[in-house]
Design an enzyme around this catalytic site. Structure first.
Site, PDB file in Angstrom:
ATOM      1  N   ASP A 403       1.000  -0.859   0.306  1.00 20.90           N
ATOM      2  CA  ASP A 403       0.139   0.050   0.438  1.00 20.90           C
ATOM      3  C   ASP A 403       0.569   1.443   0.074  1.00 20.90           C
ATOM      4  O   ASP A 403       2.072   1.174   0.483  1.00 20.90           O
ATOM      5  CB  ASP A 403      -0.770   0.153   1.301  1.00 20.90           C
ATOM      6  CG  ASP A 403      -1.883   1.456   0.946  1.00 20.90           C
ATOM      7  OD1 ASP A 403      -2.668   1.135   0.455  1.00 20.90           O
ATOM      8  OD2 ASP A 403      -1.531   2.688   1.951  1.00 20.90           O
ATOM      9  N   GLU A 456       0.764  -0.646  -5.253  1.00 17.36           N
ATOM     10  CA  GLU A 456       0.156   0.650  -5.468  1.00 17.36           C
ATOM     11  C   GLU A 456       1.003   2.056  -5.221  1.00 17.36           C
ATOM     12  O   GLU A 456       1.467   2.653  -4.360  1.00 17.36           O
ATOM     13  CB  GLU A 456      -1.062   0.854  -4.274  1.00 17.36           C
ATOM     14  CG  GLU A 456      -1.851   1.249  -4.937  1.00 17.36           C
ATOM     15  CD  GLU A 456      -2.524   2.533  -3.576  1.00 17.36           C
ATOM     16  OE1 GLU A 456      -3.596   3.474  -3.343  1.00 17.36           O
ATOM     17  OE2 GLU A 456      -1.605   2.617  -2.303  1.00 17.36           O
TER      18      GLU A 456
END
Length: 772
Positions: A403, A456
């Site tokens: 993330d 990401e």
């Protein structure tokens, strides 16, 4: 207190300031004599079980001691005591055991090369000399004293102080302590502050809002996914379908009273549902332990523990195993970019900025009010890489999605001038984070072949998915946030205005093959006022659903692997709310049923036709037929693999386009294998499904052959060229067989006869009696 019996070391012990409790506690032998000393708060009287020797209380303290012949007390002995509530206890003395942590492991940890630090640190069921107990160890180099506290010692930090090693690791073996014990660490900082912390390497935690760690019993779970793991290690994911269903377990489904479901119940329901939809993988929003529901798991405090909200670690093992045995892979959202400031967590763990940077210009995310890891510190890299390997190895996960990578890469991420510190070269790149990510990818791929590590990453940072030996970061996949943002921005325009924004769609092909991209319509796009996928679409209800179906055809036929957030597959109306379940009742309505059926068929076609996935990351897999018809808002392109191909035509307006001519790579008969406007999907039913599409020898779009097709309103169609039928062998008169030199001419004559017969039977674009 001035007690002449207390040495300075004993005085520090009594005041809970002793840095080395083993110096004064336990069994100490000298010249044939032995002294046994224990510290037992709340004890009334204490004896040594082996020999029955009663220990004397040192006046004014909770320290008890006995001195006598060394032969009378073995090296390992038990203590019997009666507490102030007149209950009797018996247990081995923790302070008669030597250090348990291997020197080599400690050396690797100090060097930042202990990739399995979870096997060194934390709380583990352990046995010494036939005596079972729990070995606790924690890294806290600046602490002046660390103790294990829990129900077993009334949460009293005086009872079980730990020994410290030179690298700042504290340890204590507590014999006779069972698995399931609840515990924390009590630390005394350099300034004298005393506070409680959960175990950074804890594998099991209390249900929120409680925050203590729990000693996990040795797992008795029997895995049944050996075949899956063997195949995964050899799997060529680059050239295979990858279609991901993204899930937040707490809001996918709940019980009848709104209660959270167990991992096992969720596994049974999810697997059946995802198999029916045709997805290859499930991606879980973080199930690493976290105290705050509304963080969705992205503010993690337990990097080695599945959240107790849904059950035990073995329940989670069952969940993964059940997915694997049904052919579904599991990917976990993993958050090494930041951590919360919760008092029981990692923040200022030993009274100093241990896991984070001291300077907030390096150590704090202003947007999220969270702290940033110090990636340059060896032990912190150990912690994070060990966490990744723990999930991949211990729970058999098939990948992690890292993330917020952009926030790690840029020192000035979401910061104004003066709020950040340049690197040693004066740049804004976080060199330590880059090194960490490269090592993360090298280690995970080396230790667990076949797993995926996704980034990401929302910027144009180069070579995210290129190998580290070529200067890349080494990720397998990068989320294509540019494609997602441009596509949604385009589709939100009213169709009449789309002709002015066609470049928002075609731009993606300028960079589509610079990285290994995944195309995401994720949870981030359906929260915080962004609306659900359905209500991003303009127009009335009919147009909204048509646009939604259209955009899914575009995603599944565009180069790149696929990801769709839960609820989007049936046209969830409300934007996602993590406190509520999805609006499953919508599946009672035909329009929502139609979206779901289309997603099922898209996954089926995607997995059935290698042209849609074999060359996702290079130009061999894609070719424009026409990207210039902005006036009609039409795109036509090929997906191909070798000589095989599919033709995709998309009409982004509500205007039907009949007899729309498109160039095709080869002559022959074409068949419509998908039409998002089909009646089965609750569309208008317009299209080419019942027509034979025969090419014309008419040059179009730079190709010698072309088709006249119907483009339904707000729809995407996929065409497949049918194989040429083999001619029936003609009966040959034995007396009139052609000689060798006439054979080719005879063969060509047969072909012409068959073609003429086809023309007579099936004129171009005439309706046929057959269906799809």
């Amino acid at each position: 207190m001035n007690n002449p019996e207390l040495s300075p070391a004993l005085q520090q012990l009594v005041e809970a300031r002793q840095h080395d409790p083993f110096e004064v506690l336990g069994r100490h032998e000298e010249k044939g004599r032995v002294r046994v000393r224990v510290l037992l708060p709340h004890a009334e009287e204490v004896s040594i079980a082996e020999g029955g020797h009663r220990l004397r209380r040192i006046e004014g303290t909770d320290v008890f001691e006995w001195e006598g012949d060394a032969k009378q007390v073995p090296k390992r002995y038990r203590i019997i005591w009666r507490d102030d509530e007149h209950r009797e206890h018996i247990a081995h003395d923790p302070y008669c055991y030597p250090p348990q942590l291997p020197d080599f492991d400690m050396h690797l940890f100090g060097e930042g090369k202990h990739w399995h630090a979870h096997r060194l640190l934390g709380a583990r069921v352990h046995e010494v000399g036939g005596v079972a107990g729990v070995l606790f160890s924690v890294w806290a180099p600046s602490a002046k004293r660390v103790s294990v506290v829990g129900d077993f010692n009334r949460w009293d930090g005086r009872a079980h102080p730990m020994r410290v090693h030179g690298n700042g690791v504290w340890e204590l073996f507590i014999p006779d302590l069972p698995a399931g014990s609840v515990y924390k660490y009590e630390l005394r900082a350099g300034n004298g502050d005393i506070f409680l912390k959960s175990d950074p390497f804890g594998r099991y935690f209390e249900m929120r809002p409680r925050t203590a760690s729990i000693v996990e019993a040795q797992s008795q779970f029997k895995w049944g996914d050996a075949d899956w793991l063997e195949q995964r290690a050899k799997h060529d994911w680059l050239h295979e379908p990858l279609s991901i269903y993204e899930v937040h377990l707490g809001s996918w489904q709940r019980g009848p009273e709104g209660e959270l479901l167990n991992y096992r119940v969720l596994g049974e329901r999810l697997v059946d549902y995802v198999k029916d939809l045709g997805f290859t993988h499930i991606e879980l929003l973080p199930v690493t332990e976290h105290p705050f529901d509304a963080s969705w798991g992205y503010q993690t405090t337990g990097y080695f523990a599945p959240t107790s909200r849904f059950g035990t670690p073995d329940d989670f093992r069952w969940f993964v195993d059940h997915c694997h045995q049904n052919g579904i892979g599991i990917i976990l959202d993993w958050v090494p970019a930041h951590f919360p400031k919760d008092a029981h967590g990692l923040a200022r763990f030993d009274g100093t900025a241990l896991y984070e940077h001291e300077d907030p210009r390096l150590g704090e995310h202003l947007d999220w009010a969270t702290l940033i890891y110090n990636y340059g510190r060896y032990e912190v890299k150990n912690f994070l890489i060990s966490s990744a390997l723990f999930w991949l190895e211990e729970f058999h996960l098939d990948g992690i999605r890292v993330d917020a990578v952009a926030s790690m890469l840029y020192l000035d991420y979401s910061r104004e001038e003066g709020q950040w510190i340049p690197n040693k070269y004066g740049g804004r790149e976080n060199l330590e984070a880059m090194d960490f990510m490269r090592e993360l990818n090298e280690v995970t791929h080396g230790q667990v072949p076949g797993v995926l590590v996704m980034a990401e990453e929302s910027t144009a940072w180069p070579q995210v998915t290129k190998p580290t030996y070529l200067g890349g970061l080494g990720f397998d996949l990068k989320w294509n946030m540019g494609w997602m943002n441009d596509t949604l921005a385009y589709i939100e325009h009213e169709p009449v205005h789309r002709q002015y924004h066609q470049d928002m769609l075609t731009f993606s092909m300028l960079y589509a093959f610079t990285e290994n991209f995944l195309l995401p319509f994720s949870h981030d796009e359906v929260v915080h006022g962004k609306c659900s996928m359905l209500y991003k679409m303009p127009g009335d209800d009919w147009q909204r659903f048509a646009n939604l179906r259209l955009i899914y055809v575009y995603m599944f036929t565009h180069p790149g692997k696929k990801l769709l957030f839960m609820g989007s597959e049936f046209g969830q109306g409300e934007e996602w709310n993590s406190a509520n379940t999805l609006d499953w009742y919508l599946l009672d309505y035909p329009l929502h049923q139609g979206v779901r059926k289309l997603v099922c068929d898209l996954n089926r076609i995607y997995r059935s036709y290698p042209v849609l996935y074999t060359h996702d990351f290079d130009w061999q897999g894609f070719e424009w037929i026409d990207c210039h018809d902005a006036q009609n808002s039409v795109l036509v392109y090929l997906r191909r693999a070798g000589e095989d191909f599919l033709v995709v035509a998309i009409n982004f307006t509500p205007v039907p386009r009949e007899h729309y001519r498109i160039g095709v790579p080869a002559p022959g008969v074409y068949k419509e294998i998908l039409n998002s406007d089909a009646a089965d999907y609750c569309g208008s039913g317009m299209g080419n499904g019942a027509w034979i599409l025969q090419t014309d020898e008419m040059e179009w779009m730079g190709r010698p052959n072309s088709l006249a097709v119907t483009l339904p309103p707000l729809s995407g169609i996929v065409l497949k060229r049918e194989p040429e039928p083999e001619p029936e062998p003609a009966a040959i008169d034995a007396d009139k067989q052609p000689d060798a030199e006439d054979a080719p001419r005879a063969k060509n004559a047969d072909k012409r006869a068959v073609a003429a017969a086809d023309q007579a039977v099936a004129p171009k674009n005439q309706k046929a009696s057959t269906t799809n």
